[in-house]
Design a protein around this motif. Structure first.
Motif, short mmCIF file in Angstrom:
data_model
loop_
_atom_site.label_atom_id
_atom_site.label_comp_id
_atom_site.label_asym_id
_atom_site.label_seq_id
_atom_site.Cartn_x
_atom_site.Cartn_y
_atom_site.Cartn_z
N SER A 180 49.94 82.00 40.20
CA SER A 180 48.94 81.35 41.23
C SER A 180 49.72 80.53 42.23
O SER A 180 51.02 79.97 41.84
CB SER A 180 47.74 80.39 40.67
N GLY A 181 49.13 79.90 43.26
CA GLY A 181 49.83 79.19 44.23
C GLY A 181 51.03 79.78 44.72
O GLY A 181 51.29 81.26 44.59
N LEU A 182 52.08 79.23 45.59
CA LEU A 182 53.05 79.82 46.22
C LEU A 182 54.53 79.11 45.75
O LEU A 182 55.48 79.68 46.47
CB LEU A 182 53.08 79.58 47.77
N ASP A 183 54.73 78.59 44.89
CA ASP A 183 55.83 77.76 44.48
C ASP A 183 56.86 78.89 43.77
O ASP A 183 57.80 78.74 43.92
CB ASP A 183 55.63 76.53 43.56
N ARG A 184 56.26 79.75 43.23
CA ARG A 184 56.88 80.79 42.66
C ARG A 184 56.35 82.22 42.70
O ARG A 184 55.37 82.36 42.67
CB ARG A 184 56.94 80.81 41.16
N ILE A 185 57.17 83.05 43.59
CA ILE A 185 56.98 84.35 44.04
C ILE A 185 57.89 85.18 43.30
O ILE A 185 59.13 85.19 43.42
CB ILE A 185 56.93 84.52 45.30
N ALA A 186 57.36 85.89 42.03
CA ALA A 186 58.10 86.59 41.41
C ALA A 186 58.61 87.86 41.88
O ALA A 186 57.73 88.58 42.54
CB ALA A 186 57.38 86.86 39.90
N ASP A 187 59.87 88.30 42.02
CA ASP A 187 60.55 89.42 42.29
C ASP A 187 59.97 90.60 41.26
O ASP A 187 59.57 90.45 40.44
CB ASP A 187 61.95 89.49 42.57
N ALA A 188 59.78 91.58 41.99
CA ALA A 188 59.08 92.74 41.38
C ALA A 188 59.66 94.18 41.84
O ALA A 188 59.77 94.42 43.20
CB ALA A 188 57.46 92.59 41.48
N ASN A 189 59.81 95.04 40.78
CA ASN A 189 60.02 96.47 41.27
C ASN A 189 59.48 97.16 40.11
O ASN A 189 60.06 97.60 38.94
CB ASN A 189 61.62 96.64 41.42
N GLN A 190 58.16 97.80 40.36
CA GLN A 190 57.31 97.93 39.13
C GLN A 190 56.54 98.92 39.46
O GLN A 190 55.98 99.17 40.68
CB GLN A 190 56.82 96.88 38.48
N MET A 191 55.80 99.78 38.47
CA MET A 191 54.76 100.67 38.75
C MET A 191 53.73 100.33 37.50
O MET A 191 54.06 100.18 36.55
CB MET A 191 55.32 102.21 38.47
N THR A 192 52.49 100.29 37.84
CA THR A 192 51.18 100.18 37.14
C THR A 192 50.63 101.39 37.18
O THR A 192 50.48 101.94 38.02
CB THR A 192 50.50 98.93 37.64
N LEU A 193 50.37 101.80 35.84
CA LEU A 193 49.72 103.21 35.33
C LEU A 193 48.30 102.62 34.81
O LEU A 193 48.39 101.92 33.81
CB LEU A 193 50.47 103.88 34.93
N GLY A 194 47.11 103.08 35.44
CA GLY A 194 45.74 102.69 34.58
C GLY A 194 44.92 103.92 34.65
O GLY A 194 45.24 104.73 35.45
#
Length: 765
Positions: free
Chosen positions: A529-543
């Protein structure tokens, strides 16, 4: 022969055309002869050109002399405006403008119905006296007897040697006898003199004077007291007083005596600010708490305001403060529960247009029992713009904020943050599925006032791109299970998320925290939440979600399962450290809601770490609910590595629970809650309550035993000196019709404990 007389109420000369005189009339009386009908009211509706002052008299027989007296007998019906009288016989004195009636007499108007032995009415003053009366107030359960009942010119009631109750006829569970009762039809309240209260036929109380409501209209006066006894407060007696100041303002003052602590007062002031704004002020005060060693003063003050200034402007304000961390744990506040440990102080004003909005907010949060003080938002400005299909089916959004973070303690860094977030998306929707592609750019600028021992940077500019593609396909088929026909859906979905990496070690943590990893959370585009940490991502979500619908298209089962596959390890943590080692997959999140059989429902959720073989969180409930007033629920929840705010230790939560509400008969209910801690091998909460509620009175008796939340604070430096458990007995008694409406119901008892009741999910399409 049935004869109708139409008489003007004032001087009675304006008679409507008549055709036949009675056989005994000495002077012809103008009247209209009609065939017999079943209802004089229906007959009157067929007539035209009648004013509300006209009088309609219907009878089987009549004898009349113009300007003198008219005698009516046999099914006499007298109607004028909304008033109606029926009797065996009646005498109309035209000279003195009086009406006398008796024999099976019924009087009714818009407010009440009265049966009586006799009636004497003055038509000039529009008043009447009835003797040997029984009365019923329309729209209310109130009814009673009176030796004499007067209806005044203002349509008020004055009753002599009377009684009333809200119980059904023949049921005298409670009865109020009085020498005199006056009921004001305009104010819709009654005044009672020399009253005697009987419960079950036994006199229990004498009241020289009192007022009671005869509608939902507000009026000043004492409300019913509450009685309880507990290990925390001792014997507790509350006697609330309600003050109806004006249509826009009211106040409730509740003085409370606690044998273990002293005198405790609660004041609640409510107001309306125009048609679209309202607010509330609360002040609670306990002087010299006798249960604490140094007898401190304890207090709470609270202000809430919300509403619309006009079609575009909205305002909101909320502020709460207490004297100490354990205020809600020890005292029965009207503002917060004992399980609430955060006090929000927020003020906000917003402006809305169709495609854009602007807002300004200030916020401060006080966390009870925590040494670390959160940052204050002083202030935050937001501007958001959105337009759909602005070019070739593309949607455009622009979100921005300018926030100044302050801290009450000087050793903390403070900052100003400016963030802009434009995005372009292409949504494709259809009955077979959907596909949404989005490109976003997140630009943030920080200006930080650095504390002496901080490694943060004075100025940080952060630019992070994001690409998100989310798609879902809908399949369905007809199937048969357990010899029943169903429609089954299969809804696979995926999300590819790419978020660029940028080192954020030089940025402080002002408003960020890790979000939950439930099934819904797998498809978020951010981890914090918030903006102080924006996590890098290279991911695929399967549902995957599957549902079962019966022949009536009611959803009987829903099951969802999903997981994130990380193509690249994230280097961002919401603490000050970068992390190099990370799992290749997220938790496996599953959720289930099902109508197992008839009235049995099951719901559950689990988050399982497939790499380490650990359960991160799980909960399950089994409900049996054959009707709205019958419930039996079993539950289990497990949460590992949870912070204990009392000891600052990490603990595992493993708890079993059971709760039930069941009617013993139509008026008598039982509610029970029980929760057991498997790790500590002890009960953490037991609640038992019985409630009886009829149409005229209600009583609730309950017993509560529960673990107490205790914090260190200046008033209580040692948690060990406080009780670990609290137990108490509580009694609520309401007599309906005397200013009370009874307990809030069985659902209110279900929410009495630390663990609020969550309704079983009745699945719908």
């Amino acid at each position: 022969m049935q004869i109708r007389y139409f008489l003007a109420l004032s001087l009675l000369p304006n008679l409507v055309s008549a055709q036949e005189p009675s056989e005994t009339e000495t002077v012809q009386l103008q009247c209209v002869i009609q065939p017999p009908v079943s209802s004089s009211v229906d007959d009157r509706q067929q007539l035209t050109n009648l004013s509300p002052e006209d009088i309609v008299i219907i009878s089987d027989r009549s004898e009349a002399a113009m300007g003198d007296k008219a005698h009516f007998s046999g099914n006499v019906s007298f109607s004028q405006g909304s008033r109606h009288i029926s009797a065996d016989e009646a005498v109309l004195d035209q000279r003195n403008e009086k009406l006398d009636a008796n024999g099976n007499l019924i009087f009714s108007d818009e407010l009440f119905t009265v049966t009586a032995d006799s009636l004497n009415a003055q038509m000039v003053t529009n008043s009447a006296t009835l003797k040997g009366a029984k009365y019923w107030l329309h729209g209310q359960q109130i009814h009673g007897d009176a030796e004499q009942l007067n209806i005044t010119e203002q349509n008020n009631l004055e009753l002599t040697n009377t009684n009333f109750t809200t119980c059904p006829v023949g049921d005298e569970s409670w009865l109020l006898e009085a020498k005199e009762i006056r009921i004001d039809s305009t104010e819709e309240w009654g005044e009672i003199w020399e009253a005697k209260m009987r419960i079950g036929g036994v006199p229990v109380m004498y009241i020289p004077y009192m007022t009671v409501p005869v509608s939902d209209k507000r009026k000043s006066g004492f409300l019913f007291p509450d009685f309880s006894t507990s290990t925390t407060n001792g014997v507790e007696v509350s006697t609330p007083y309600y003050w109806n100041i004006s249509p826009e303002f009211d106040l409730t003052f509740t003085p409370t005596y606690m044998s273990a602590r002293g005198f405790y007062s609660k004041t609640e002031f409510r107001y309306l600010a125009g048609e679209n704004q309202d607010g509330q002020l609360n002040f609670e005060y306990l002087a010299n708490d006798d249960k604490l060693d140094n007898s401190p003063d304890r207090y709470l003050y609270h202000w809430r305001h919300q509403g619309a200034i006009n079609d575009n402007w909205r305002v909101q304000a909320n502020f709460t403060d207490v004297s100490d961390n354990n205020y809600f744990n020890d005292l029965n506040s009207d503002v917060n529960r004992s399980t609430d440990n955060q006090l929000s102080r927020v003020g906000e004003i917003s402006y809305f247009e169709r495609d854009w909005d602007f807002g300004m907010k200030v916020q401060d949060i006080k966390v009870l029992g925590e040494d670390e003080v959160p940052y204050q938002v002083m202030p935050q400005l937001n501007f958001n713009y959105q337009t759909n299909d602005f070019w070739n089916s593309l949607d455009f959004k622009f979100n921005s904020e300018l926030t100044n973070f302050q801290h009450k303690e000087n050793e903390y860094s403070t900052a100003t943050r400016f963030h802009m977030e434009p995005s372009i998306s292409l949504p494709i929707q259809g009955p077979a599925g959907s596909l949404t592609s989005e490109v976003k750019l997140m630009q943030t600028q920080y200006w930080q006032d650095i504390a002496d021992d901080s490694d943060l940077d004075d100025s940080v500019s952060r630019t992070i791109p994001q690409v998100r593609v989310h798609g879902q396909v809908n399949f369905e088929r007809q199937t048969q299970m357990f010899e029943m026909d169903y429609k089954q859906t299969l809804e696979p979905q995926f999300q590819y998320l790419y978020v660029g990496y940028e080192n954020q070690d030089g940025i402080g943590i002002y408003d960020s925290a890790q979000l939950q990893e439930d099934y819904f959370g797998l498809f978020r585009d951010r981890r914090y939440s918030g903006l102080d940490r924006i996590a890098d991502a290279n991911q695929m979500t399967l549902g995957l979600t599957t549902r079962l619908f019966d022949d009536a298209n009611i959803e009987k089962l829903k099951f969802s399962l999903g997981q994130i596959i990380f193509f690249q390890d994230s280097k961002i943590n919401y603490t000050d450290e970068n992390i190099e080692a990370a799992p290749s997959t997220s938790v496996l999140a599953a959720e289930l809601d099902a109508n197992l059989y008839n009235d049995w429902f099951v719901s559950g959720a689990v988050q399982f770490d497939t790499e380490n073989g650990d359960t991160k969180k799980s909960e399950m409930t089994l409900d049996f609910r054959p009707s709205n007033d019958k419930l039996l629920q079993f539950s289990y929840r497990y949460v590992p590595d949870l912070l204990n705010t009392n000891t600052n230790d990490r603990v595992n939560i493993s708890q079993l629970g059971m709760r039930t509400t069941w009617p013993i008969n139509d008026d008598f209910y039982f509610v029970g809650n029980f929760y057991y801690d498997l790790n500590e091998s002890r009960s953490i909460e037991t609640y038992t309550g019985v409630q009886y509620e009829s149409c005229c009175w209600a009583m609730r008796l309950s017993y509560h035993y529960r673990i107490k939340t205790n914090y260190d604070d200046d008033l209580n430096p040692s948690v060990d000196a406080r009780e670990e458990f609290e137990s108490g007995v509580y009694l609520n008694f309401i007599i309906k019709g005397l200013g009370g409406s009874g307990p809030l119901g069985v659902e209110d008892m279900l929410n009495e404990g630390l663990f609020n009741y969550r309704k079983p999910l009745y699945l719908r399409n």
